[in-house]
Structure formats: structure tokens, C-alpha cells
Scaffold this motif. Sequence first.
Motif, PDB file in Angstrom:
ATOM      1  N   UNK A  13       0.926  -1.130   0.008  1.00 45.52           N
ATOM      2  CA  UNK A  13       0.106  -0.193  -0.005  1.00 45.52           C
ATOM      3  C   UNK A  13       0.874   1.392   0.152  1.00 45.52           C
ATOM      4  N   UNK A  14       2.137   1.090   0.647  1.00 43.75           N
ATOM      5  CA  UNK A  14       3.050   2.330   0.417  1.00 43.75           C
ATOM      6  C   UNK A  14       4.186   1.987   0.504  1.00 43.75           C
ATOM      7  N   UNK A  15       5.259   2.837  -0.092  1.00 44.66           N
ATOM      8  CA  UNK A  15       6.602   2.529  -0.164  1.00 44.66           C
ATOM      9  C   UNK A  15       6.999   2.675   1.209  1.00 44.66           C
ATOM     10  N   UNK A  16       8.341   2.157   1.590  1.00 45.68           N
ATOM     11  CA  UNK A  16       9.093   2.411   2.696  1.00 45.68           C
ATOM     12  C   UNK A  16       9.657   3.724   2.685  1.00 45.68           C
ATOM     13  N   UNK A  17      10.187   4.348   4.039  1.00 48.06           N
ATOM     14  CA  UNK A  17      10.687   5.756   4.264  1.00 48.06           C
ATOM     15  C   UNK A  17      11.987   5.394   4.723  1.00 48.06           C
ATOM     16  N   UNK A  50       9.254   5.633   9.840  1.00 51.75           N
ATOM     17  CA  UNK A  50      10.651   5.606   9.128  1.00 51.75           C
ATOM     18  C   UNK A  50      10.949   4.000   9.318  1.00 51.75           C
ATOM     19  N   UNK A  51      11.285   3.237   8.265  1.00 47.89           N
ATOM     20  CA  UNK A  51      11.670   2.147   7.857  1.00 47.89           C
ATOM     21  C   UNK A  51      13.198   1.693   8.004  1.00 47.89           C
ATOM     22  N   UNK A  52      14.065   2.638   7.734  1.00 45.48           N
ATOM     23  CA  UNK A  52      15.356   2.483   7.663  1.00 45.48           C
ATOM     24  C   UNK A  52      16.190   3.560   7.716  1.00 45.48           C
ATOM     25  N   UNK A  53      17.265   3.592   8.369  1.00 45.78           N
ATOM     26  CA  UNK A  53      18.200   4.685   8.612  1.00 45.78           C
ATOM     27  C   UNK A  53      19.830   4.395   8.587  1.00 45.78           C
ATOM     28  N   UNK A  54      20.558   4.967   7.701  1.00 48.25           N
ATOM     29  CA  UNK A  54      21.917   4.613   7.593  1.00 48.25           C
ATOM     30  C   UNK A  54      22.815   5.972   7.591  1.00 48.25           C
ATOM     31  N   UNK A  55      23.994   5.654   8.175  1.00 47.92           N
ATOM     32  CA  UNK A  55      24.854   6.888   8.292  1.00 47.92           C
ATOM     33  C   UNK A  55      26.195   6.250   7.348  1.00 47.92           C
ATOM     34  N   UNK A  74      12.879   1.514  -4.409  1.00 50.97           N
ATOM     35  CA  UNK A  74      11.559   1.898  -4.577  1.00 50.97           C
ATOM     36  C   UNK A  74      11.036   2.837  -3.344  1.00 50.97           C
ATOM     37  N   UNK A  75      11.943   3.045  -2.312  1.00 51.45           N
ATOM     38  CA  UNK A  75      11.420   3.829  -1.098  1.00 51.45           C
ATOM     39  C   UNK A  75      11.413   4.929  -1.467  1.00 51.45           C
ATOM     40  N   UNK A  76      10.680   5.722  -0.292  1.00 56.07           N
ATOM     41  CA  UNK A  76      11.202   7.244  -0.504  1.00 56.07           C
ATOM     42  C   UNK A  76      12.229   7.397   0.449  1.00 56.07           C
ATOM     43  N   UNK A 164      13.700  10.923  -8.923  1.00 57.78           N
ATOM     44  CA  UNK A 164      12.812   9.823  -8.702  1.00 57.78           C
ATOM     45  C   UNK A 164      12.159  10.053  -7.189  1.00 57.78           C
ATOM     46  N   UNK A 165      12.204   9.174  -6.299  1.00 57.54           N
ATOM     47  CA  UNK A 165      11.785   9.108  -4.870  1.00 57.54           C
ATOM     48  C   UNK A 165      13.045   9.378  -3.928  1.00 57.54           C
ATOM     49  N   UNK A 166      14.111   9.712  -4.369  1.00 54.94           N
ATOM     50  CA  UNK A 166      15.268  10.025  -3.530  1.00 54.94           C
ATOM     51  C   UNK A 166      15.493  11.504  -3.530  1.00 54.94           C
TER      52      UNK A 166
END
Length: 279
Positions: A13-17, A50-55, A74-76, A164-166
Motif C-alpha cells: 500500500x505504501x513505499x518504505x521511508x 521511518x523504516x530504515x536509517x543509515x549513516x 523503490x522507497x521514499x 525519482x523518490x530520492x
Amino acid sequence: MTPDSTPLSTSDLRPGFRLIIVGDEILSGKRADKHLSKVIELLKARGLALDHAEYVGDDPERITAVLKRAFESGDVVFSTGGVGATPDDHTRQCAARALGVALALHPQAKELIKQRMQDMALEQGKVYDATAVENLHRLNMGVFPLGARVIPNPYNKIPGFSVAQVHFLPGFPVMAWPMIEWVLDTQYAHLFQTQAWLERSVIVMGAMEVTLTPLMERLEQQHPGIKVFSLPSVDHSQWGRHIELGVKGAPELVASAYAALMAGLALFDLKLGPELVRT
């Protein structure tokens, strides 16, 4: 699993963030990251999570690899930092490399940067010189991957950009945060979750998660639309070793699921603490 009072839609239903935070200064401890908690807050205010975070530090190969995964996800994705025009700013170049496209001065970005330089000259009582070396260099901040779209910067007009979505933003919170809000509100409002949301949980003393897992799995199977969560703690100042066990979802679904949870816990020889409700 961890509790979160933010409603989550299923992935279809929605992309991840996602959030990417770029900069050696964060990883070295010279500056403390403020973006993670704020982005969680901005998403939560819109019923998102928020589904994922990265440094990642200022290493072009690592940044390129991180951005390549972001474009393919494909995520935002919000990426903060490294979009300036100094030698340690690599994000714009790495984005182009990850996409396999060229860089070019974006016409709209060029005009916005020129407006900013004119404003600066006026503030300093000087005449704007478009041919000055420093002004020509500042235009590099508008060199984006081909096909990029501008993200307006209400603080100083120096834009970010999207492909795109980035979405690429400065590292400064005073700039990045309103730009993130603009992106969310203008491009992803259709994903906002505005329905009522309820979370009910109970403190379970001295239990092990492995013991409670079958009950958790059974609850999710028998109560579609409900998410079950477990948050263990080993050194809580008030409750000591415990698990916060609960269910979350639409209020009309939570009541029966929570009743089933409490009935299931009654079959164990467990000490229960306070019951918690969050909306």
C-alpha cells in the motif's frame, strides 16, 4: 518487535521511508546527529513511520553504493549532507554515478542561487558581480544529476534536489527539516494515514520473549489488521526486568485483540504490571 504508535500500512500500500545521513563529522562525533529523531517526528505527525536509517562518511565509493541501493529500493529516501561545493562534498556526484547519468547545472537552481548571491551582495552593501570567482563557484551547488527536480530551500534559497523518490538536502537542520516537510506535503500527502490509531499494552514481569512468541504469533493470525509488539527491558528503574507486550491498530480492532492477549497471558504464571494506552 518494538512498539510504535504510528500506523503502518502494508508494503503493497505504501513505499518504505528511509533516511541517509552523510558526513564524517557525524561518525567522528564532532557533531551530533539531529536528523534521525526529527524525521521520525515529521513522519509520525503524518501517520507514517521511518523504516530504515543509515549513516555514511564522506567516502565517494561508499556514498555511491548507499545511493545505488536507495534508488533501487523503490522507497521514499531522504539524504542529508554532502550537497555543497567544497572538496569534501560528494553527494551530488555520487548520485549521478549511482544513476549512471551526467551532471549539469539545473536552470532553476541556477536562478535561485543567483537570487541568493544578489541578496547577499545587497545585505553587504556591495554590487553583485556574476563573473566573480566565488559567485561562479557557488553555482556548483546547482549542478545536479540530469533529470533532477528542485526542492525549494526557504532558509537561503540554495535548493536541494530530487531524482525519482530520492530527495537530497543540506546537512543543516534549519534548512533540511522544512525542505523534508515540503517534500512530504507536496508529493506524498496521498500516503498520509489519518485514521484513529490505538495502542494497548501491559508490563509483564520476568518473562522471556521466546515463551510469549507463540501467543504473539497466534494473536496476529487471529486478528487481521493488528500488529503485536514486544519491548524487553533488563534494567528499568521502576519495573526491573520486564517486557512491554501489546497490540496496536484501529481502535475497533484493538479491543478484541487486547482481550485475547490478556486471556492468553492468564494461562502463564506471570506477574503483570501496569496497563498502558497510547493514541
